[in-house]
Design a protein around this motif. Structure first.
Motif, PDB file in Angstrom:
ATOM      1  N   ARG A  91       0.704  -1.191   0.079  1.00 14.92           N
ATOM      2  CA  ARG A  91       0.195  -0.158  -0.030  1.00 14.92           C
ATOM      3  C   ARG A  91       0.770   1.492  -0.032  1.00 14.92           C
ATOM      4  O   ARG A  91       0.721   2.498  -0.536  1.00 14.92           O
ATOM      5  N   TYR A  92       1.981   1.167   0.851  1.00 21.79           N
ATOM      6  CA  TYR A  92       2.803   2.288   0.601  1.00 21.79           C
ATOM      7  C   TYR A  92       3.558   2.487  -0.817  1.00 21.79           C
ATOM      8  O   TYR A  92       3.769   3.817  -1.176  1.00 21.79           O
ATOM      9  N   LEU A  93       3.842   1.466  -1.353  1.00 17.02           N
ATOM     10  CA  LEU A  93       4.551   1.505  -3.016  1.00 17.02           C
ATOM     11  C   LEU A  93       3.234   2.005  -3.705  1.00 17.02           C
ATOM     12  O   LEU A  93       3.537   2.978  -4.754  1.00 17.02           O
ATOM     13  N   GLN A  94       1.825   1.604  -3.561  1.00 11.16           N
ATOM     14  CA  GLN A  94       0.926   2.400  -4.352  1.00 11.16           C
ATOM     15  C   GLN A  94       0.798   3.500  -3.941  1.00 11.16           C
ATOM     16  O   GLN A  94       0.272   4.381  -5.052  1.00 11.16           O
ATOM     17  N   TRP A  95       0.865   4.077  -2.788  1.00 11.72           N
ATOM     18  CA  TRP A  95       0.737   5.656  -2.328  1.00 11.72           C
ATOM     19  C   TRP A  95       2.057   6.300  -3.333  1.00 11.72           C
ATOM     20  O   TRP A  95       1.648   7.405  -3.627  1.00 11.72           O
ATOM     21  N   LEU A  96       3.259   5.822  -3.132  1.00 15.92           N
ATOM     22  CA  LEU A  96       4.214   6.518  -3.808  1.00 15.92           C
ATOM     23  C   LEU A  96       3.941   6.658  -5.566  1.00 15.92           C
ATOM     24  O   LEU A  96       4.388   7.610  -5.975  1.00 15.92           O
ATOM     25  N   ASN A  97       3.335   5.486  -5.741  1.00 15.99           N
ATOM     26  CA  ASN A  97       3.115   5.357  -7.200  1.00 15.99           C
ATOM     27  C   ASN A  97       2.182   6.485  -7.635  1.00 15.99           C
ATOM     28  O   ASN A  97       2.256   7.214  -8.587  1.00 15.99           O
ATOM     29  N   GLY A  98       1.150   6.836  -6.971  1.00 19.22           N
ATOM     30  CA  GLY A  98       0.139   7.604  -7.117  1.00 19.22           C
ATOM     31  C   GLY A  98       0.447   9.100  -6.892  1.00 19.22           C
ATOM     32  O   GLY A  98       0.249   9.876  -7.568  1.00 19.22           O
ATOM     33  N   ARG A  99       1.547   9.341  -5.951  1.00 27.13           N
ATOM     34  CA  ARG A  99       2.043  10.602  -5.802  1.00 27.13           C
ATOM     35  C   ARG A  99       2.904  10.872  -6.936  1.00 27.13           C
ATOM     36  O   ARG A  99       2.941  11.962  -7.537  1.00 27.13           O
ATOM     37  N   LEU A 100       3.862   9.925  -7.506  1.00 22.91           N
ATOM     38  CA  LEU A 100       4.730  10.294  -8.684  1.00 22.91           C
ATOM     39  C   LEU A 100       3.724  10.450  -9.765  1.00 22.91           C
ATOM     40  O   LEU A 100       4.050  11.385 -10.588  1.00 22.91           O
ATOM     41  N   ARG A 101       2.645   9.863 -10.050  1.00 21.64           N
ATOM     42  CA  ARG A 101       2.041  10.108 -11.111  1.00 21.64           C
ATOM     43  C   ARG A 101       1.151  11.506 -10.951  1.00 21.64           C
ATOM     44  O   ARG A 101       1.142  11.962 -12.092  1.00 21.64           O
ATOM     45  N   PHE A 102       0.734  12.087  -9.853  1.00 22.10           N
ATOM     46  CA  PHE A 102       0.059  13.302  -9.670  1.00 22.10           C
ATOM     47  C   PHE A 102       1.134  14.241 -10.166  1.00 22.10           C
ATOM     48  O   PHE A 102       1.000  15.245 -10.762  1.00 22.10           O
ATOM     49  N   GLN A 103       2.410  14.086  -9.502  1.00 25.25           N
ATOM     50  CA  GLN A 103       3.406  15.057  -9.644  1.00 25.25           C
ATOM     51  C   GLN A 103       3.859  15.178 -11.248  1.00 25.25           C
ATOM     52  O   GLN A 103       4.135  16.399 -11.822  1.00 25.25           O
ATOM     53  N   TRP A 104       3.797  14.026 -11.764  1.00 20.21           N
ATOM     54  CA  TRP A 104       4.167  14.098 -13.217  1.00 20.21           C
ATOM     55  C   TRP A 104       3.354  14.830 -13.997  1.00 20.21           C
ATOM     56  O   TRP A 104       3.547  15.578 -15.118  1.00 20.21           O
ATOM     57  N   ARG A 105       1.855  14.701 -13.523  1.00 18.87           N
ATOM     58  CA  ARG A 105       0.699  15.153 -14.581  1.00 18.87           C
ATOM     59  C   ARG A 105       0.745  16.746 -14.127  1.00 18.87           C
ATOM     60  O   ARG A 105       0.578  17.469 -15.203  1.00 18.87           O
ATOM     61  N   SER A 106       1.321  17.201 -12.985  1.00 17.60           N
ATOM     62  CA  SER A 106       1.205  18.600 -12.765  1.00 17.60           C
ATOM     63  C   SER A 106       2.316  19.281 -13.496  1.00 17.60           C
ATOM     64  O   SER A 106       2.273  20.361 -13.972  1.00 17.60           O
ATOM     65  N   LEU A 107       3.363  18.518 -13.592  1.00 18.01           N
ATOM     66  CA  LEU A 107       4.573  19.106 -14.421  1.00 18.01           C
ATOM     67  C   LEU A 107       4.247  19.012 -15.869  1.00 18.01           C
ATOM     68  O   LEU A 107       4.687  20.147 -16.411  1.00 18.01           O
ATOM     69  N   HIS A 108       3.599  17.994 -16.043  1.00 22.24           N
ATOM     70  CA  HIS A 108       3.426  18.167 -17.584  1.00 22.24           C
ATOM     71  C   HIS A 108       2.364  19.411 -17.886  1.00 22.24           C
ATOM     72  O   HIS A 108       2.505  19.917 -19.068  1.00 22.24           O
ATOM     73  N   ALA A 109       1.415  19.311 -17.113  1.00 19.25           N
ATOM     74  CA  ALA A 109       0.199  20.518 -17.413  1.00 19.25           C
ATOM     75  C   ALA A 109       1.087  21.952 -17.216  1.00 19.25           C
ATOM     76  O   ALA A 109       0.839  22.651 -18.157  1.00 19.25           O
ATOM     77  N   GLN A 110       2.057  22.130 -16.233  1.00 23.79           N
ATOM     78  CA  GLN A 110       2.667  23.387 -16.618  1.00 23.79           C
ATOM     79  C   GLN A 110       3.523  23.543 -17.753  1.00 23.79           C
ATOM     80  O   GLN A 110       3.823  24.710 -18.134  1.00 23.79           O
ATOM     81  N   HIS A 111       4.038  22.410 -18.119  1.00 21.00           N
ATOM     82  CA  HIS A 111       4.899  22.607 -19.368  1.00 21.00           C
ATOM     83  C   HIS A 111       4.013  22.763 -20.642  1.00 21.00           C
ATOM     84  O   HIS A 111       4.381  23.602 -21.349  1.00 21.00           O
ATOM     85  N   GLN A 112       2.790  22.330 -20.598  1.00 25.61           N
ATOM     86  CA  GLN A 112       2.184  22.550 -21.704  1.00 25.61           C
ATOM     87  C   GLN A 112       1.587  23.894 -21.578  1.00 25.61           C
ATOM     88  O   GLN A 112       1.539  24.755 -22.695  1.00 25.61           O
ATOM     89  N   GLU A 113       1.411  24.303 -20.500  1.00 27.29           N
ATOM     90  CA  GLU A 113       0.929  25.793 -20.439  1.00 27.29           C
ATOM     91  C   GLU A 113       2.143  27.015 -20.618  1.00 27.29           C
ATOM     92  O   GLU A 113       2.128  27.711 -21.304  1.00 27.29           O
ATOM     93  N   GLN A 114       3.372  26.431 -20.455  1.00 29.67           N
ATOM     94  CA  GLN A 114       4.533  27.286 -20.843  1.00 29.67           C
ATOM     95  C   GLN A 114       4.801  27.167 -22.403  1.00 29.67           C
ATOM     96  O   GLN A 114       4.993  28.308 -23.007  1.00 29.67           O
ATOM     97  N   CYS A 115       4.705  26.203 -22.907  1.00 28.66           N
ATOM     98  CA  CYS A 115       4.569  26.001 -24.344  1.00 28.66           C
ATOM     99  C   CYS A 115       3.578  26.718 -24.981  1.00 28.66           C
ATOM    100  O   CYS A 115       3.903  27.317 -26.153  1.00 28.66           O
ATOM    101  N   LYS A 116       2.416  26.992 -24.579  1.00 29.60           N
ATOM    102  CA  LYS A 116       1.275  27.687 -25.093  1.00 29.60           C
ATOM    103  C   LYS A 116       1.779  28.946 -25.103  1.00 29.60           C
ATOM    104  O   LYS A 116       1.433  30.183 -26.130  1.00 29.60           O
ATOM    105  N   LEU A 117       2.087  29.628 -23.883  1.00 28.36           N
ATOM    106  CA  LEU A 117       2.698  30.936 -23.784  1.00 28.36           C
ATOM    107  C   LEU A 117       3.717  31.284 -24.741  1.00 28.36           C
ATOM    108  O   LEU A 117       3.812  32.568 -25.169  1.00 28.36           O
TER     109      LEU A 117
END
Length: 442
Positions: A161-187
């Motif tokens: 369960r701890y590994l699943q929590w870490l995996n979910g946290r990594l996925r969330f951080q990756w999506r946030s980073l990807h969204a910020q990078h997309q916003e930067q590319c648009k600007l």
């Protein structure tokens, strides 16, 4: 120019080529050669600042000295510095300036320290992005290290369960980073599109974010000019250093000679002590006969243990052969079509890797590239590679990068599906041995 006169120039150029927040006075180098403790803290702070910049970490000059020393030792160990004397230095920075001088010189030579710092700290007036297309070399180097999984004991197990929590946290951080990078590319695309044709340089054709900021806030150009002047001074000092660099290494040879002479002065005293102790050891041997008897008994015990091990290995080998024979019979009873399909998938992956290896090697892009907007009309009229050939950053087409990344994604997806299938089969075999347990696939 004689070496005695050129040495101050080489040391001065080296100190001026260092970043502003990691400067070193030439006098500290002379003190370090003589192993004076007054230069120890200066070198610890210097190495701390340089390595922090190399690793991209945040730091302040008010950090505790023991924290700085711990970081420097760990960073040097990470980069492969293997001189044990440095890791024995005290954590209060009271001694070891000459050892730190050796470590600093090792970084200069081994890591091209000045070149890395100049590239990392240079003033960027254009819009850049990082491009890396050399992941194949990494996968090949790691291929041999992932075939055999290590064995873990019960105390090393981690809650799933701890590994699943870490995996979910990594996925969330990756999506946030990807969204910020997309916003930067648009600007960035908006700025490049709206300012297209406004730049004095027709090769670029549009403004960058820095240039737009100068247009909106003209008073900020003074700070940019100061940064450019400081970078120019560093580059001039670096060019001077490259001309006088051999003089510095000749001086470092004298530092090594001094250390060798001090080591030779201590060695005869240690040898004399050993010679004085040897007769005491060899003259007291009344227990030699008893020791011989113990050695004979130990030899007999070892022979008996060897015979027992040989018998055990023979028994285990026969049991393993019987088990493999049974397993071969079970494999013949399985579905042949599924086995053939797995073999075909494995062969396709191997053929794909082989085709990549046999394909003509292209210059893999790695590092920073400047973003230059090109419409379809301008791209057909002016080639992209030639259009930015005057830029210091390398040129690469975004379409080419996307195409190679898509091919890499497809290969990794096939490999992922194969690993999932193997994992599912292993789980099914484990579940067959559990009584009263029903496993439902997600």
């Amino acid at each position: 120019m004689p070496r005695g006169r050129a040495l101050p120039g080489a040391v001065g150029a080296l100190c001026r080529a260092l970043p502003p927040r990691a400067r070193l006075v030439p006098e500290a180098l002379r003190r370090a050669k003589l192993d004076r403790p007054q230069a120890t803290l200066d070198f610890w702070r210097l190495l701390y600042a340089l390595l922090k910049q190399i690793h991209g970490g945040k730091w302040t000059e008010s950090d505790a000295i023991d924290t700085q020393i711990r970081f420097v030792k760990s960073a040097l160990w990470y980069h492969g510095y293997g001189r044990p004397e440095l890791y024995r230095l005290p954590s209060d920075g009271s001694a070891g300036s000459r050892e730190l001088l050796l470590a600093f010189s090792w970084l200069l030579h081994r890591m091209s320290l000045l070149e890395q710092l100049l590239a990392r700290n240079r003033v960027r007036t254009g819009d850049e992005t990082s491009v890396c297309m050399c992941e194949d070399d990494l996968s090949q180097s790691e291929q041999g290290t992932t075939e055999i999984a290590p064995e873990y004991g019960p105390e090393d197990r981690v809650d799933v369960r701890y590994l699943q929590w870490l995996n979910g946290r990594l996925r969330f951080q990756w999506r946030s980073l990807h969204a910020q990078h997309q916003e930067q590319c648009k600007l960035l695309h908006k700025i490049h599109l709206l300012t297209s044709g406004s730049h004095v340089d027709q090769i670029l054709g549009h403004f960058s974010v820095t240039e737009m900021d100068l247009i909106r806030q003209p008073e900020s150009y003074k700070q940019l000019v100061q940064l450019l002047e400081l970078e120019t001074m560093q580059l001039e000092a670096f060019l001077e250093w490259k001309q006088l660099e051999p003089v510095y290494w000749q001086w470092m040879e004298t530092v090594l000679d001094n250390m060798a002479e001090e080591g030779n002065m201590c060695q005869p005293q240690d040898t004399h002590v050993e010679k004085c102790r040897l007769p005491k050891v060899t003259s007291c041997c009344p227990w030699a006969d008893s020791l011989t008897g113990q050695i004979s008994k130990l030899s007999r015990d070892l022979k008996a243990l060897r015979d027992q091990l040989h018998e055990l290995v023979t028994h285990r080998k026969s049991a393993w052969e019987e088990k493999m024979k049974t397993r071969a019979e079970d494999l013949q009873k399985e579905d042949l079509a599924a086995t053939v399909r797995k073999i075909q998938e494995a062969v396709e992956l191997k053929l794909l890797d082989l085709s990549n290896l046999c394909a003509p090697k292209k210059n893999k892009m790695h590092g920073l590239c400047r973003l230059v907007y090109r419409s379809k009309h301008s791209a057909s009229r002016i080639g992209f590679s030639r259009s930015v050939s005057k830029e210091p950053a390398p040129a690469v087409s975004a379409t080419e990068v996307i195409r190679e990344l898509q091919m890499r994604e497809a290969s990794l997806q096939r490999e992922l599906e194969q690993l999932r299938e193997e994992c599912r089969q292993r789980m099914d075999k484990i579940a067959e041995g559990l009584d009263g347990v029903i496993c439902i696939s997600p």
